[in-house]
Write a protein that holds these residues in place. Structure first.
Motif, mmCIF file in Angstrom:
data_model
loop_
_atom_site.group_PDB
_atom_site.id
_atom_site.type_symbol
_atom_site.label_atom_id
_atom_site.label_comp_id
_atom_site.label_asym_id
_atom_site.label_seq_id
_atom_site.Cartn_x
_atom_site.Cartn_y
_atom_site.Cartn_z
ATOM 1 N N ASP A 291 33.316 -75.973 -26.910
ATOM 2 C CA ASP A 291 32.613 -77.255 -26.885
ATOM 3 C C ASP A 291 31.224 -77.127 -26.279
ATOM 4 O O ASP A 291 30.336 -77.937 -26.571
ATOM 5 N N PHE A 292 31.034 -76.115 -25.421
ATOM 6 C CA PHE A 292 29.733 -75.891 -24.791
ATOM 7 C C PHE A 292 29.709 -74.454 -24.279
ATOM 8 O O PHE A 292 30.742 -73.906 -23.891
ATOM 9 N N VAL A 293 28.496 -73.873 -24.272
ATOM 10 C CA VAL A 293 28.340 -72.482 -23.835
ATOM 11 C C VAL A 293 27.136 -72.358 -22.910
ATOM 12 O O VAL A 293 26.068 -72.917 -23.182
ATOM 13 N N PHE A 294 27.323 -71.642 -21.797
ATOM 14 C CA PHE A 294 26.225 -71.255 -20.913
ATOM 15 C C PHE A 294 25.905 -69.787 -21.188
ATOM 16 O O PHE A 294 26.788 -68.926 -21.101
ATOM 17 N N ILE A 295 24.644 -69.494 -21.499
ATOM 18 C CA ILE A 295 24.220 -68.120 -21.744
ATOM 19 C C ILE A 295 23.450 -67.644 -20.514
ATOM 20 O O ILE A 295 22.370 -68.160 -20.204
ATOM 21 N N CYS A 296 24.005 -66.668 -19.824
ATOM 22 C CA CYS A 296 23.428 -66.207 -18.560
ATOM 23 C C CYS A 296 23.243 -64.693 -18.584
ATOM 24 O O CYS A 296 23.692 -63.973 -17.679
ATOM 25 N N ILE A 297 22.606 -64.187 -19.636
ATOM 26 C CA ILE A 297 22.353 -62.750 -19.758
ATOM 27 C C ILE A 297 20.861 -62.528 -19.925
ATOM 28 O O ILE A 297 20.115 -63.432 -20.327
ATOM 29 N N ASP A 298 20.420 -61.299 -19.614
ATOM 30 C CA ASP A 298 18.990 -60.987 -19.666
ATOM 31 C C ASP A 298 18.555 -60.423 -21.013
ATOM 32 O O ASP A 298 17.509 -60.792 -21.528
ATOM 33 N N ARG A 299 19.333 -59.515 -21.560
ATOM 34 C CA ARG A 299 18.901 -58.792 -22.755
ATOM 35 C C ARG A 299 18.810 -59.723 -23.963
ATOM 36 O O ARG A 299 19.681 -60.555 -24.201
ATOM 37 N N CYS A 300 17.735 -59.559 -24.688
ATOM 38 C CA CYS A 300 17.446 -60.477 -25.794
ATOM 39 C C CYS A 300 18.249 -60.169 -27.058
ATOM 40 O O CYS A 300 18.575 -61.084 -27.818
ATOM 41 N N GLU A 301 18.535 -58.898 -27.296
ATOM 42 C CA GLU A 301 19.232 -58.540 -28.541
ATOM 43 C C GLU A 301 20.594 -59.227 -28.646
ATOM 44 O O GLU A 301 20.875 -59.909 -29.647
ATOM 45 N N PRO A 302 21.483 -59.091 -27.655
ATOM 46 C CA PRO A 302 22.755 -59.823 -27.758
ATOM 47 C C PRO A 302 22.580 -61.340 -27.661
ATOM 48 O O PRO A 302 23.362 -62.098 -28.236
ATOM 49 N N LYS A 303 21.530 -61.765 -26.954
ATOM 50 C CA LYS A 303 21.286 -63.195 -26.844
ATOM 51 C C LYS A 303 20.992 -63.803 -28.215
ATOM 52 O O LYS A 303 21.457 -64.896 -28.536
ATOM 53 N N LYS A 304 20.227 -63.073 -29.037
ATOM 54 C CA LYS A 304 19.913 -63.569 -30.383
ATOM 55 C C LYS A 304 21.177 -63.671 -31.231
ATOM 56 O O LYS A 304 21.373 -64.643 -31.975
ATOM 57 N N ILE A 305 22.061 -62.673 -31.103
ATOM 58 C CA ILE A 305 23.315 -62.710 -31.857
ATOM 59 C C ILE A 305 24.131 -63.947 -31.461
ATOM 60 O O ILE A 305 24.690 -64.658 -32.293
ATOM 61 N N ILE A 306 24.179 -64.204 -30.159
ATOM 62 C CA ILE A 306 24.951 -65.332 -29.641
ATOM 63 C C ILE A 306 24.353 -66.655 -30.100
ATOM 64 O O ILE A 306 25.059 -67.542 -30.602
ATOM 65 N N ILE A 307 23.039 -66.789 -29.947
ATOM 66 C CA ILE A 307 22.388 -68.060 -30.298
ATOM 67 C C ILE A 307 22.489 -68.338 -31.792
ATOM 68 O O ILE A 307 22.756 -69.474 -32.205
ATOM 69 N N ASP A 308 22.291 -67.310 -32.611
ATOM 70 C CA ASP A 308 22.410 -67.509 -34.058
ATOM 71 C C ASP A 308 23.801 -68.025 -34.424
ATOM 72 O O ASP A 308 23.953 -68.913 -35.274
ATOM 73 N N LYS A 309 24.821 -67.483 -33.776
ATOM 74 C CA LYS A 309 26.194 -67.912 -34.080
ATOM 75 C C LYS A 309 26.443 -69.340 -33.586
ATOM 76 O O LYS A 309 27.075 -70.151 -34.272
ATOM 77 N N LEU A 310 25.935 -69.676 -32.394
ATOM 78 C CA LEU A 310 26.132 -71.027 -31.859
ATOM 79 C C LEU A 310 25.424 -72.068 -32.730
ATOM 80 O O LEU A 310 25.954 -73.157 -32.951
ATOM 81 N N VAL A 311 24.242 -71.720 -33.226
ATOM 82 C CA VAL A 311 23.523 -72.621 -34.129
ATOM 83 C C VAL A 311 24.323 -72.801 -35.418
ATOM 84 O O VAL A 311 24.480 -73.919 -35.930
ATOM 85 N N GLU A 312 24.846 -71.714 -35.930
ATOM 86 C CA GLU A 312 25.644 -71.764 -37.159
ATOM 87 C C GLU A 312 26.886 -72.644 -36.979
ATOM 88 O O GLU A 312 27.253 -73.418 -37.873
ATOM 89 N N LEU A 313 27.502 -72.534 -35.812
ATOM 90 C CA LEU A 313 28.731 -73.285 -35.547
ATOM 91 C C LEU A 313 28.471 -74.712 -35.059
ATOM 92 O O LEU A 313 29.404 -75.497 -34.916
ATOM 93 N N GLY A 314 27.208 -75.033 -34.774
ATOM 94 C CA GLY A 314 26.879 -76.375 -34.304
ATOM 95 C C GLY A 314 27.312 -76.631 -32.878
ATOM 96 O O GLY A 314 27.622 -77.778 -32.504
ATOM 97 N N ILE A 315 27.326 -75.593 -32.044
ATOM 98 C CA ILE A 315 27.778 -75.713 -30.658
ATOM 99 C C ILE A 315 26.578 -75.876 -29.727
ATOM 100 O O ILE A 315 25.642 -75.078 -29.777
#
Length: 398
Positions: free
Chosen positions: A274-298
Motif C-alpha cells: 500500500d505504501f513504500v519508503f525507499i531509503c537506499i543511496d545507490r541510484c541503479e536499484p532505486k530506478k528499478i524500484i521506482i519504475d516498478k512502483l510507478v507501474e503498479l500505481g503504488i
C-alpha cells in the motif's frame, strides 16, 4: 489480549466487573456502559462513562488524574438542575472511532476532613462518579442502577500491538490513529535513515511492515540506528532485516523480514504494497524500484541525504520526496536515478544519527499527512532541509 483478560489482570477492574458494572477495556480506555442519569427534562436515560487507563504490562496502575468522559446529556439533579460536583466541560471528545463523549468531568476524591486526595484505584474513581451521576436517578427509580450484571461477550482486540497503545488514548487521538492502519507497508533499506523510519512506523497500527535489506547489522550500524545493541547481539551477525524484525516484534506483530536486496529479478515482491519508503543511496536499484512502483500505481517516499566536509565541519542537507499516482512528474527532477560519484564524507562519517533520525522523521510526517493523520494544506511533494541556517523549502505542489 481480550478485554476480559485485561480486566482479570487488575484487581480493581475485576472488582468493578464483579460488582455488576458493565465495563470494557478498549484502546487504552476503561469504558462503563448503562450508567443511569437524570436529564434536564427530569427523564432517566443511560449514558457511558469513560476514563483513560494508566497501565504497566497491561495491568492497571492507580489513576494519574481525576477526570472522566461522559457520553450523553448533562447529568442533573432530581429537579433538572445540573450536578455541579462534576465540574462539566461540554464539547466533542473522540474516544473511539464509534464513540464520542459530550462532556469532560472533573471530581476529586476526598479524605474524611474534606481535603482532596488521589484515587487509590479505578474502583474508587469510577464508583464515585457513578454514585454522583446516578444518585438522582436512583432516588426517582430504585431500579435505576449501573450494576446491570450484563454478560459481555469475550471479544479479542485485533490490534497489532502486544500491549495497549495508551499514548493515543491519553492524547484523545484513537480515531485519528486509525487512519494509519494500512494493510502492507515496506521499508527498502535499513541503514541510518531507514532504521529510524522503521522505529517510527513500527509504532503505528500498520498491519504488516515489510523490512527489505540484504546487508548485515554490524558494529558501525549501531552508531546511527535507534536503540543500543549489546556486543552479544552484534556478534550474531544478523541481517538488518532480521535484527529490526526481532527488535520491534517485542512490541508488535506483523513485521516481515526480507533478507535480500531488490533487483530486477525480485522487484515483483513489491506488488500488493500500500505504501513504500525507499531509503537506499545507490541510484541503479532505486530506478528499478521506482519504475516498478510507478507501474503498479503504488505511492512511495524516497529520502536522500548529502553531507560534505567543509573547514573541519559538516555541511548537509536532507530531502524527502513523495510520489503518488496523481503526481509523478517531479520524480526525475528531484530523485537521482543515475549513479554518479559517491559521497565519501557520508560514507566515512558514521556519527550523524541526528540527521538520519531527522530525515526519517520528516519522511514519516509526510506519510502521515498523506494518510490524513496530519492536516496538509500545502500538499508539497518535495521538501529539502538545509542544516546551515535551519531552512526547509517545499516544492512540487499540486
Amino acid at each position: 489480549m481480550s478485554s476480559h483478560q485485561r480486566i482479570n489482570l487488575s484487581p480493581d477492574l475485576k472488582k468493578l466487573r464483579d460488582a455488576g458494572y458493565d465495563i470494557e477495556v478498549v484502546a487504552g480506555f476503561l469504558i462503563m456502559r448503562d450508567v443511569p442519569y437524570v436529564t434536564a427534562q427530569k427523564e432517566i436515560k443511560l449514558g457511558i462513562l469513560a476514563s483513560n487507563l494508566t497501565v504497566v504490562n497491561d495491568r492497571a496502575e492507580p489513576p494519574d488524574n481525576h477526570q472522566a468522559y461522559f457520553c450523553g446529556e448533562m447529568p442533573c439533579n432530581i429537579d433538572g438542575t445540573p450536578i455541579v460536583q462534576i465540574g462539566s466541560s461540554p464539547g466533542t471528545y473522540p474516544i473511539l472511532p464509534d464513540l464520542v463523549a459530550q462532556f469532560y468531568f472533573s471530581n476529586k476524591a476526598q479524605n474524611e476532613d474534606g481535603s482532596h486526595k488521589p484515587d487509590s484505584d479505578y474502583f474508587e474513581k469510577m464508583s464515585r462518579y457513578v454514585e454522583i451521576i446516578s444518585g438522582p436517578a436512583s432516588s426517582i427509580d430504585k431500579g435505576a442502577t449501573a450494576k446491570t450484571f450484563r454478560v459481555a461477550p469475550d471479544t479479542s482486540e485485533t490490534s497489532v500491538f502486544r500491549y495497549m497503545d495508551t499514548a493515543s488514548s491519553r492524547a484523545g487521538i484513537v480515531a485519528v490513529s486509525k487512519k494509519l492502519e494500512m494493510r502492507r507497508v515496506a521499508i527498502i533499506g535499513l541503514g541510518g535513515t531507514g532504521s529510524y523510519v522503521c522505529d517510527l512506523v513500527a509504532k503505528t497500527p500498520v498491519q504488516e511492515l515489510n523490512l527489505i535489506d540484504g546487508d548485515k547489522f554490524l558494529q558501525h550500524n549501531a552508531f546511527r540506528s535507534p536503540g543500543a545493541p549489546s556486543p552479544d547481539e552484534l556478534d550474531l551477525h544478523l541481517s538488518k532485516a532480521a535484527y529490526f524484525r526481532d527488535l520491534y516484534s517485542k512490541m508488535r506483530t506483523g513485521i516481515v523480514a526480507h533478507e535480500q536486496y531488490i533487483t530486477s529479478e525480485n522487484v515483483d515482491m513489491l506488488q500488493g504494497m500500500d505504501f513504500v519508503f525507499i531509503c537506499i543511496d545507490r541510484c541503479e536499484p532505486k530506478k528499478i524500484i521506482i519504475d516498478k512502483l510507478v507501474e503498479l500505481g503504488i505511492p512511495f517516499i524516497d529520502v536522500g541525504m548529502g553531507v560534505q566536509l567543509v573547514d573541519d565541519s559538516l555541511l548537509g542537507q536532507l530531502r524527502v520526496t513523495l510520489s503518488t499516482p496523481e503526481k509523478r512528474d517531479h520524480i526525475s527532477r528531484q530523485i537521482c536515478l543515475v549513479d554518479a560519484n559517491e559521497d565519501p564524507d557520508y560514507d566515512q562519517n558514521i556519527q550523524i544519527a541526528d540527521l538520519n533520525a531527522l530525515n526519517a522523521t520528516l519522511a514519516v510526517i509526510k506519510w502521515k499527512k498523506f494518510c490524513g493523520f496530519y492536516l496538509d494544506l500545502d500538499g508539497e511533494h518535495n521538501s529539502t532541509y538545509i542544516v546551515d541556517g535551519n531552512k526547509i523549502s517545499n516544492e512540487d505542489k499540486p
